[in-house]
Design a protein around this motif. Sequence first.
Motif, short mmCIF file in Angstrom:
data_model
loop_
_atom_site.label_atom_id
_atom_site.label_comp_id
_atom_site.label_asym_id
_atom_site.label_seq_id
_atom_site.Cartn_x
_atom_site.Cartn_y
_atom_site.Cartn_z
N VAL A 95 0.84 -1.20 0.00
CA VAL A 95 0.00 0.00 0.00
C VAL A 95 0.88 1.25 0.00
CG1 VAL A 95 -1.64 1.36 1.36
CG2 VAL A 95 -1.96 -1.11 1.12
N ALA A 96 0.65 2.14 -0.96
CA ALA A 96 1.42 3.38 -1.04
C ALA A 96 0.93 4.37 0.02
CB ALA A 96 1.29 4.00 -2.43
N MET A 97 1.87 5.01 0.71
CA MET A 97 1.55 5.99 1.75
C MET A 97 2.26 7.31 1.44
SD MET A 97 -0.07 4.48 4.55
CE MET A 97 -0.53 2.79 4.95
N TYR A 98 1.51 8.39 1.52
CA TYR A 98 2.04 9.73 1.29
C TYR A 98 1.72 10.55 2.54
CZ TYR A 98 3.02 14.08 -1.32
OH TYR A 98 3.55 15.27 -1.76
N VAL A 99 2.75 11.03 3.23
CA VAL A 99 2.59 11.63 4.56
C VAL A 99 3.04 13.09 4.52
CG1 VAL A 99 3.18 11.42 7.01
CG2 VAL A 99 3.10 9.37 5.56
N GLU A 100 2.15 14.00 4.89
CA GLU A 100 2.48 15.43 4.96
C GLU A 100 2.73 15.83 6.40
OE1 GLU A 100 -0.14 17.02 1.12
OE2 GLU A 100 -0.95 17.25 3.16
N VAL A 101 3.82 16.56 6.64
CA VAL A 101 4.16 16.96 8.01
C VAL A 101 4.49 18.46 8.06
CG1 VAL A 101 5.14 14.66 8.41
CG2 VAL A 101 6.67 16.56 7.92
N MET A 102 4.32 19.00 9.27
CA MET A 102 4.86 20.31 9.62
C MET A 102 5.70 20.11 10.86
SD MET A 102 1.80 23.10 9.24
CE MET A 102 1.05 23.48 7.65
N THR A 126 12.07 6.66 -0.69
CA THR A 126 12.75 7.90 -1.08
C THR A 126 11.75 8.88 -1.67
OG1 THR A 126 13.24 6.93 -3.23
CG2 THR A 126 14.92 6.71 -1.52
N ASP A 127 12.15 10.14 -1.77
CA ASP A 127 11.29 11.16 -2.38
C ASP A 127 10.93 10.74 -3.80
OD1 ASP A 127 11.44 12.63 -0.10
OD2 ASP A 127 12.81 14.15 -0.88
N GLY A 128 9.66 10.80 -4.13
CA GLY A 128 9.22 10.45 -5.47
C GLY A 128 8.83 9.00 -5.65
N SER A 129 9.01 8.20 -4.59
CA SER A 129 8.76 6.76 -4.73
C SER A 129 7.28 6.43 -4.88
CB SER A 129 9.36 5.99 -3.56
OG SER A 129 8.84 6.43 -2.32
N VAL A 130 6.40 7.26 -4.29
CA VAL A 130 4.96 7.02 -4.46
C VAL A 130 4.19 8.27 -4.88
CG1 VAL A 130 5.01 5.19 -2.72
CG2 VAL A 130 4.24 7.46 -2.06
N ALA A 131 4.82 9.43 -4.85
CA ALA A 131 4.10 10.68 -5.13
C ALA A 131 3.43 10.66 -6.50
CB ALA A 131 5.06 11.87 -5.04
N PHE A 132 4.06 9.99 -7.46
CA PHE A 132 3.52 9.95 -8.83
C PHE A 132 2.18 9.22 -8.89
CE2 PHE A 132 5.73 5.96 -8.32
CZ PHE A 132 4.98 5.05 -9.07
N GLU A 198 -13.28 17.57 1.45
CA GLU A 198 -11.87 17.83 1.72
C GLU A 198 -11.10 17.96 0.41
OE1 GLU A 198 -10.15 14.40 3.69
OE2 GLU A 198 -11.39 13.06 2.48
N VAL A 199 -9.98 18.65 0.51
CA VAL A 199 -8.99 18.59 -0.56
C VAL A 199 -8.02 17.50 -0.16
CG1 VAL A 199 -7.14 19.80 -1.78
CG2 VAL A 199 -9.24 21.02 -1.16
N THR A 200 -7.86 16.51 -1.01
CA THR A 200 -7.12 15.31 -0.64
C THR A 200 -6.23 14.86 -1.79
OG1 THR A 200 -7.38 13.07 0.27
CG2 THR A 200 -8.96 13.76 -1.39
N MET A 201 -5.40 13.88 -1.51
CA MET A 201 -4.56 13.28 -2.54
C MET A 201 -5.24 12.01 -3.02
SD MET A 201 -1.96 15.31 -2.89
CE MET A 201 -0.52 14.45 -3.54
N VAL A 202 -5.62 11.98 -4.29
CA VAL A 202 -6.39 10.87 -4.85
C VAL A 202 -5.45 9.93 -5.59
CG1 VAL A 202 -8.26 10.25 -6.43
CG2 VAL A 202 -8.42 12.35 -5.07
N PRO A 203 -5.48 8.63 -5.26
CA PRO A 203 -4.59 7.69 -5.94
C PRO A 203 -5.10 7.32 -7.33
CG PRO A 203 -5.94 6.52 -4.35
CD PRO A 203 -6.26 7.98 -4.19
N VAL A 233 -2.25 11.90 6.24
CA VAL A 233 -1.75 10.63 5.72
C VAL A 233 -2.69 10.18 4.61
CG1 VAL A 233 -1.15 8.23 6.21
CG2 VAL A 233 -0.83 9.98 7.98
N TYR A 234 -2.14 9.93 3.44
CA TYR A 234 -2.92 9.46 2.29
C TYR A 234 -2.41 8.08 1.88
CZ TYR A 234 -3.80 14.49 2.07
OH TYR A 234 -4.12 15.78 2.38
N SER A 235 -3.32 7.23 1.44
CA SER A 235 -2.90 5.91 0.97
C SER A 235 -3.75 5.50 -0.22
CB SER A 235 -3.05 4.86 2.08
OG SER A 235 -4.38 4.40 2.17
N ASN A 236 -3.32 4.44 -0.91
CA ASN A 236 -4.13 3.91 -2.01
C ASN A 236 -4.76 2.58 -1.61
OD1 ASN A 236 -1.86 2.26 -2.12
ND2 ASN A 236 -1.74 2.26 -4.36
N ALA A 237 -5.01 2.42 -0.31
CA ALA A 237 -5.64 1.19 0.20
C ALA A 237 -7.13 1.19 -0.10
CB ALA A 237 -5.40 1.07 1.69
N GLU A 238 -7.64 0.03 -0.45
CA GLU A 238 -9.08 -0.20 -0.58
C GLU A 238 -9.43 -1.16 0.55
OE1 GLU A 238 -11.99 1.29 -1.83
OE2 GLU A 238 -10.93 1.22 -3.74
#
Length: 249
Positions: A95-102, A126-132, A198-203, A233-238
């Motif tokens: 499962v791809a995970m994309y995590v935004e932090v401050m 690494t950076d770019g491994s799932v962002a695409f 919401e504004v979200t990251m859609v897989p 935290v965004y993922s492409n899990a179903e």
Amino acid sequence: MAGHSKWANIKHRKAAQDAKRGKIFTKIIRELVVAAKLGGPDPNDNPRLRAVMDKALTANMKKDTIERAIERGAGGGDDNNYEELTYEGYGPGGVAMYVEVMTDNRNRTVAEVRHAFNKFGGNLGTDGSVAFLFSKQGILSYAPGTSEEQLMEVALEAGAEDIVEQDDGSFEVRTAPDTYLDVKEALVEAGLEPDNAEVTMVPATTVDLDRDGTESNLKLIDMLEDLDDVQNVYSNAEFDDEVLQELNA
């Protein structure tokens, strides 16, 4: 965003957020401070601040709390210099995970994020491994039984990109990030209050999970979201419907 578990997923997320409301408020306040610091206190001239204020109001944050956070940011009363970073990785089952932090301490944050991935059998990439795999979109969700004709008429007129019916009869109105709030306001004014918005990251693609995969990935997501520095935290899990329903019972 395939539809079979979308509605159960929304209900589970709302239940989880209700359980962690205090922590969510802390994270939204941080977002308000940073948005006001970077773009000024006027939401009419600061689209990012306008979006965070909408998020805060949706979470039932009091207006005076919102105003104090904006004043802190705009007035320079907050001494923390937060960096905005993203981390990418894979949870159990690929499962791809994309995590935004401050964060004001990236060494602390990366150690905590890596620990969470490792604990549940995932790995930090690494950076770019799932962002695409992800694209940013506004999503407004409506329960089964909502009038599709009315949704289409109002949403498309306001600038929505698409209206999608899910397998369970629910609907998603999809927008570009910069038209999200205009579309939402038009729909609410027409009496079409979304159940989730919401504004979200859609897989682009999703990974179907069985019971074990659902449980382990939800535990990873919950641990990541519980970290103070993690905003989203965004993922492409179903996820498996039955497991989500059990968790919400």
